[in-house]
Design an enzyme around this catalytic site. Structure first.
Site, PDB file in Angstrom:
ATOM      1  CB  SER A 146      -6.396  -2.184  -0.222  1.00 49.16           C
ATOM      2  OG  SER A 146      -7.248  -1.374  -0.999  1.00 49.16           O
TER       3      SER A 146
ATOM      4  N   GLY B 257      -2.884   1.643   1.586  1.00 54.89           N
ATOM      5  CA  GLY B 257      -2.615   2.676   2.573  1.00 54.89           C
ATOM      6  C   GLY B 257      -3.801   3.531   2.959  1.00 54.89           C
TER       7      GLY B 257
ATOM      8  CG  ASP C 239       1.105  -2.698  -3.619  1.00 53.03           C
ATOM      9  OD1 ASP C 239       1.931  -3.375  -2.979  1.00 53.03           O
ATOM     10  OD2 ASP C 239       0.441  -1.771  -3.106  1.00 53.03           O
ATOM     11  CB  THR C 240       6.035  -4.110  -3.495  1.00 52.05           C
ATOM     12  OG1 THR C 240       5.861  -5.423  -2.958  1.00 52.05           O
ATOM     13  CG2 THR C 240       5.480  -3.090  -2.511  1.00 52.05           C
TER      14      THR C 240
ATOM     15  CD  GLU D   4       3.551  -5.051   2.923  1.00 57.58           C
ATOM     16  OE1 GLU D   4       4.118  -3.974   3.198  1.00 57.58           O
ATOM     17  OE2 GLU D   4       2.335  -5.144   2.708  1.00 57.58           O
TER      18      GLU D   4
ATOM     19  NE  ARG E 180      -0.802   0.918  -7.524  1.00 54.77           N
ATOM     20  CZ  ARG E 180      -0.860   0.338  -6.331  1.00 54.77           C
ATOM     21  NH1 ARG E 180      -0.105   0.759  -5.356  1.00 54.77           N
ATOM     22  NH2 ARG E 180      -1.677  -0.667  -6.113  1.00 54.77           N
TER      23      ARG E 180
ATOM     24  CD  GLU F  36      -0.280  -4.270   6.525  1.00 56.69           C
ATOM     25  OE1 GLU F  36      -0.921  -3.503   7.257  1.00 56.69           O
ATOM     26  OE2 GLU F  36      -0.259  -4.165   5.285  1.00 56.69           O
TER      27      GLU F  36
END
Length: 429
Positions: free
Chosen positions: A191, A193, A318-319, A299, A397, A311
């Protein structure tokens, strides 16, 4: 039975070219006779598997309408635990430990928030009468990139990048030869990235394998190798699957990534009407195949050759944190909850244009603190969230800055404002 609803009436105009782009949009009034599943009692018990920042916002949404939440993660004091009724600390890849807490709490719903879970146990929980969100099949398939990619490409015929799988460095070399260079390598389970890299030359292959293995979650050591897609933008289409009611779509969200993780997102993204309807159609097909109710983050790559499926996450994305800026009448966490509880969603309205930009740590710390919050708090049309993570590491993050304005404001201006504002907050070790 769910059916496709072209939910947006689009008004478009050229943006620096003759290509039609989504400049403004308004939602058609949505009226229908809702079929609702009767909830036997107003307070449900939800077992949240994974307790990061997305889980925290989901818990807050659930608390607001009187639900009971038990937050689970592999470490204590995770963000969602800080606002839940109770918590458990276990390794969710330990199937017996997972069984114990399910038996202990007897939840009405199991809501996965991360990938590293013994998801095959979900089928047994469904047989016990527990609702797995969105469904045991959806959670099991989407926690592993292999299952979801094969479903999209081979079973549903959705347009995807050319891809191969590899379980060793030697297999990776053969896969790279098959799909070509440049290509992208991702662990099947990861997850944000983690473990994702781009191979630009043959000398990158061994390094990409080691990085993917190090960034993999779970006990599956396998990677997917994807041909590079020459895209001009990426979008997330938040797709809400409902029980016995139409599938709904939020306005598209644009985003930019670094190291495989999102840095900024914005809503609405500038998307042609043709591409948007194509993405909606693909999103509806794959969420319907997975079954269940809840919000999916789907996505896509937008290219000169059309829309490519990338995906899918069976949960708030998150976006989609940009929706915390009040861009919609319901944020993505509220929509996920309402769909789970079979509460009818009359309409989703786009209220503002907005952007989010992440606040990243640069150092390791067991007691991170923040500087510059007062500067952000003093700015107009700006908000922020500090997630409350107990430790930091480089690129972790730690929070997000939110910026918003009227729908008439160019989205590029709002994105730049969010990016600049996020740099005012520093994470200290």
């Amino acid at each position: 039975m769910r059916h496709f609803v072209p939910f947006f009436e689009l008004k478009t105009k050229a943006l620096h070219s003759s290509r039609k782009s989504l400049h403004s949009l308004r939602l058609k009034p949505f009226f229908c006779t809702f079929t609702t599943q009767t909830i036997q009692h107003s307070k449900m018990k939800i077992l949240l598997l994974g307790s990061g920042e997305l889980g925290k916002e989901f818990v807050i949404a659930a608390q607001r309408i009187g639900q009971t939440i038990i937050a689970v993660d592999s470490y204590e004091d995770a963000p969602a635990m800080q606002v839940a009724h109770g918590f458990e600390v276990i390794n969710m890849l330990d199937g017996e430990a997972l069984n114990r807490i399910v038996a202990k709490h007897q939840p009405d719903f199991i809501v996965p928030e991360i990938e590293a879970i013994r998801t095959e146990r979900f089928y047994d929980y469904e047989k016990q009468g527990i609702t797995v969100v969105p469904s045991a099949k959806a959670a099991n398939f989407t926690m592993n990139r292999k299952a979801i990619r094969d479903l999209a490409s081979k079973e549903l015929g959705l347009k995807t990048a050319k891809y191969q799988y590899a379980t060793s460095a030697e297999e990776l070399k053969k896969a790279v030869q098959e799909v070509g260079i440049p290509c992208v390598v991702k662990p099947l389970m990861s997850s944000s990235g983690k473990g994702q890299s781009t191979i630009k030359t043959e000398s990158d292959i061994e390094k990409a394998w080691q990085y993917a293995v190090a960034g993999s979650r779970g006990d599956v050591i396998e990677v997917i190798v994807e041909a590079f897609v020459d895209f001009h933008s990426e979008i997330t289409l938040l797709t809400i699957a409902q029980n016995n009611n139409p599938t709904l779509f939020c306005a598209p969200i644009g985003h930019r990534q670094e190291r495989g993780d999102y840095q900024e997102s914005w809503q609405p993204a500038l998307v042609s009407e043709k591409d948007l309807y194509e993405a909606q159609d693909m999103a509806e097909k794959i969420t319907e195949a997975l079954g269940g109710a809840g919000l999916f983050g789907v996505e896509f790559f937008l290219t000169n050759d059309g829309v490519y499926f990338s995906e899918l996450s069976p949960r708030p994305h998150d976006t989609g944190m940009v929706t915390l800026a009040g861009t919609q009448n319901f944020n993505e966490f509220e929509l996920h909850l309402r769909a789970i509880l079979s509460l009818p969603i009359f309409e989703i309205t786009l209220e503002k244009a907005g952007a989010s930009a992440v606040i990243l740590a640069s150092e390791d710390s067991t007691n991170p603190t923040f500087s510059g919050i007062e500067k952000v708090a003093a700015l107009p049309k700006t908000d922020f969230r500090i997630f409350g993570k107990p430790t930091s590491r480089p690129y972790r993050r730690m929070g997000v800055v939110l910026s918003y304005d009227s729908l008439a404001t160019p989205i590029e201006e709002i994105v730049e404002r969010a990016k600049a504002t996020s740099k005012l907050i520093t994470v200290n070790s």
